[in-house]
Scaffold this active site. Structure first.
Site, PDB file in Angstrom:
ATOM      1  N   HIS A  16      -0.824   0.371  24.196  1.00  0.00           N
ATOM      2  CA  HIS A  16      -0.656   1.741  24.688  1.00  0.00           C
ATOM      3  C   HIS A  16      -0.211   1.662  26.139  1.00  0.00           C
ATOM      4  O   HIS A  16      -1.029   1.750  27.058  1.00  0.00           O
ATOM      5  CB  HIS A  16      -1.973   2.506  24.553  1.00  0.00           C
ATOM      6  CG  HIS A  16      -2.360   2.745  23.135  1.00  0.00           C
ATOM      7  ND1 HIS A  16      -1.752   3.695  22.345  1.00  0.00           N
ATOM      8  CD2 HIS A  16      -3.271   2.144  22.351  1.00  0.00           C
ATOM      9  CE1 HIS A  16      -2.282   3.678  21.137  1.00  0.00           C
ATOM     10  NE2 HIS A  16      -3.208   2.745  21.112  1.00  0.00           N
ATOM     11  N   ARG A 173       9.454   8.968  25.780  1.00  0.00           N
ATOM     12  CA  ARG A 173       8.409   8.870  26.806  1.00  0.00           C
ATOM     13  C   ARG A 173       8.340  10.118  27.692  1.00  0.00           C
ATOM     14  O   ARG A 173       8.018  10.035  28.874  1.00  0.00           O
ATOM     15  CB  ARG A 173       8.604   7.610  27.682  1.00  0.00           C
ATOM     16  CG  ARG A 173       8.868   6.323  26.940  1.00  0.00           C
ATOM     17  CD  ARG A 173       7.772   5.886  26.019  1.00  0.00           C
ATOM     18  NE  ARG A 173       6.501   5.570  26.642  1.00  0.00           N
ATOM     19  CZ  ARG A 173       5.426   5.150  25.960  1.00  0.00           C
ATOM     20  NH1 ARG A 173       5.468   4.997  24.646  1.00  0.00           N
ATOM     21  NH2 ARG A 173       4.293   4.909  26.576  1.00  0.00           N
ATOM     22  N   LEU A 421      -9.235  24.861  20.303  1.00  0.00           N
ATOM     23  CA  LEU A 421      -8.384  25.743  19.494  1.00  0.00           C
ATOM     24  C   LEU A 421      -7.181  25.007  18.941  1.00  0.00           C
ATOM     25  O   LEU A 421      -6.651  24.121  19.573  1.00  0.00           O
ATOM     26  CB  LEU A 421      -7.909  26.907  20.359  1.00  0.00           C
ATOM     27  CG  LEU A 421      -9.037  27.736  20.970  1.00  0.00           C
ATOM     28  CD1 LEU A 421      -8.478  28.763  21.946  1.00  0.00           C
ATOM     29  CD2 LEU A 421      -9.859  28.432  19.874  1.00  0.00           C
TER      30      LEU A 421
END
Ligand code: MYA
Length: 421
Positions: A16, A173, A421
């Site tokens: 990552h 990106r 939400l």
């Protein structure tokens, strides 16, 4: 969606490159910690934790991060209906889909406006990227301020939502730039933590609750590929009728609820705090204005549905339940365009058990035309999920904290007290 590693399992071994540079935990809780934690009943104080890094506003750049030369930043004006429309369309065409691309979320304009304007919201946390030449919006991320109790500590933090990059600009990106830019803007307000959720597994979820679904309109759900007729019903003459009968809502033991009003706010606030705070790793610490914003909306907007039970004699509010509405577009079905879904929101109970309270909520949702009622196995939801015949979904929703490490690093879904939400 792929199966999620259980909280505490090693995270995926993908590199990552962005997330490794961010102040988020890079490790999961060790087996030793998890074993220790199982040995006693956890309370909020077991989770509290601390920031991963400390900075001052003076260290934060005052200029926005650079974007590609054909693009520019803009603050989306949520009070301008034209700009709300732009955001609505960006999300309608590009926001979250299931793995098979059968459904895509369709947040209504009224919902977006409500979600992005809680008390004290910051206009420049509604971060848009558009094409310089045409002014077409191509990406978005939002933050809203909120107070969250993390373990025993209340922190002013930012709730991140609606990260979206146009399908035409994916894998370039741009998402990390949006995240860094919103972080910069939040930091300039002297706020250093955030909470967010994602279907995706990145470093490092505090918990990974699962979605459960209660069918209210089984025929439609099967027709659109949301659910399947269970194999054991195919032996019936009229399988669909038999299935519908088998999952009809419990008609006995109904509870009398009425719509929540502004007058109920103090009582609901007290009930909610008692219900949520003792054993949660994260839970909201609303003030009255916030609770009003999140619970009392214009009925015509069809956003939140909140109900209370009051004692017939004393008129005291003793129980409370709420759910909110997010539809999804049905992408590949000739007969249906929309799946109308209710999502379990906040609740508190002192006189009726949760199975009864949610049986009533299911009736209310069905009467309002919802096709399905969704709940994660967070808070005390496990108490009603099985008895009310919610079925497990494929989806898991990972919860994340930015620049905060819980003492336990992770927690079980029942210790999540925040509904995103
Ligand atoms: S969750 C909803 C996310 N939105 C969608 O799923 C809509 C459909 N998808 C898209 O629009 C794009 O695929 C997105 C990624 C925009 C998601 N959360 O630009 P890229 C990392 C965090 O090449 P794209 C929500 O709204 C990915 O691991 N990171 O990718 C909450 C990789 O990093 P690394 C994500 O596909 C958002 C990098 O981005 C997510 O073109 C919370 C690749 O970038 C994700 N959902 O665009 C955001 N998806 O190499 C964090 C991908 O390291 C907030 N990535 O693995 C953090 C707190 C900030 C505030 C702090 C204040 C103090």
């Amino acid at each position: 969606m792929a199966a999620v590693p259980k909280p505490g399992a090693p995270i995926d071994d993908k590199k990552h490159t962005f997330w490794e540079t961010q102040p988020v935990p890079q490790v999961t809780a060790s087996t030793e910690i998890r074993e220790q934690l199982k040995k006693h009943v956890l309370t909020a104080k077991d989770f509290t934790g601390a920031p991963l890094e400390t900075k001052t506003v003076a260290e934060i750049p005052t200029e926005p991060y650079p974007v590609a030369s054909v693009l520019e930043w803009f603050n989306l004006d949520i009070n301008n209906p034209k700009e709300v429309d732009m955001l609505y369309t960006l999300l309608l065409e590009n926001y979250v889909e299931d793995d098979d691309s059968l459904f895509r979320f369709e947040y209504s304009r009224a919902f977006l406006k409500w979600a992005l304007t809680p008390p004290g919201y910051y206009k420049d946390w509604h971060v848009g990227v558009r094409k310089k030449e045409t002014k077409e919006i191509v990406a978005f991320i939002s933050g809203v301020p909120t107070n969250i109790k993390v373990g025993e500590k209340t922190i002013k933090l930012c709730e991140i939502n609606f990260l979206c990059v146009s399908k035409r600009l994916r894998d370039k990106r741009l998402a990390p730039i949006l995240i860094k830019e919103v972080t910069r803007r939040v930091n300039l307000c002297d706020i250093w933590q955030a909470i967010y959720t994602a279907g995706r597994d990145i470093p490092t979820p505090i918990s990974a609750p699962r979605y459960f679904h209660r069918s209210l309109n089984p025929e439609k759900l099967i027709d659109i590929g949301f659910s399947r007729l269970p194999d054991n019903f195919t032996r019936f003459d009229k399988p669909m009728e038999a299935f519908k009968r088998s999952i009809a809502l419990e008609a006995a033991n109904r509870v009398t609820l009425r719509k929540m009003t502004e007058e109920d706010l103090p009582a609901v606030m007290e009930l909610l705090k008692k219900q949520l705070h003792n054993s949660s790793a994260v839970s909201p610490d609303f003030d009255m204005e916030e609770l009003k914003h999140w619970m009392i909306t214009n009925p015509k907007d069809q956003i939140v549905f909140a109900y209370v039970k009051e004692d017939p004699k004393s008129k005291m509010v003793t129980d409370f339940v709420s759910f909110y509405h997010v539809s999804s577009q049905v992408l590949q079905n000739p007969r249906h365009n929309t799946l109308k879904a209710a999502y379990c929101y906040y609740y508190a109970n002192t006189t009726v058990d949760l199975v009864k309270l949610f049986n009533e909520a299911l009736h209310l949702a069905k009467d309002l035309g919802f096709d399905v009622f969704n709940a994660l196995n967070i808070m005390e939801n496990e108490k009603f999920i099985e008895p009310l015949r919610f079925g497990p979904g494929d989806g898991y929703l990972r919860y994340y904290l930015f620049n905060w490490k819980l003492t336990t690093i992770q927690c079980a879904p029942e210790h999540i007290g925040v509904v995103m939400l």
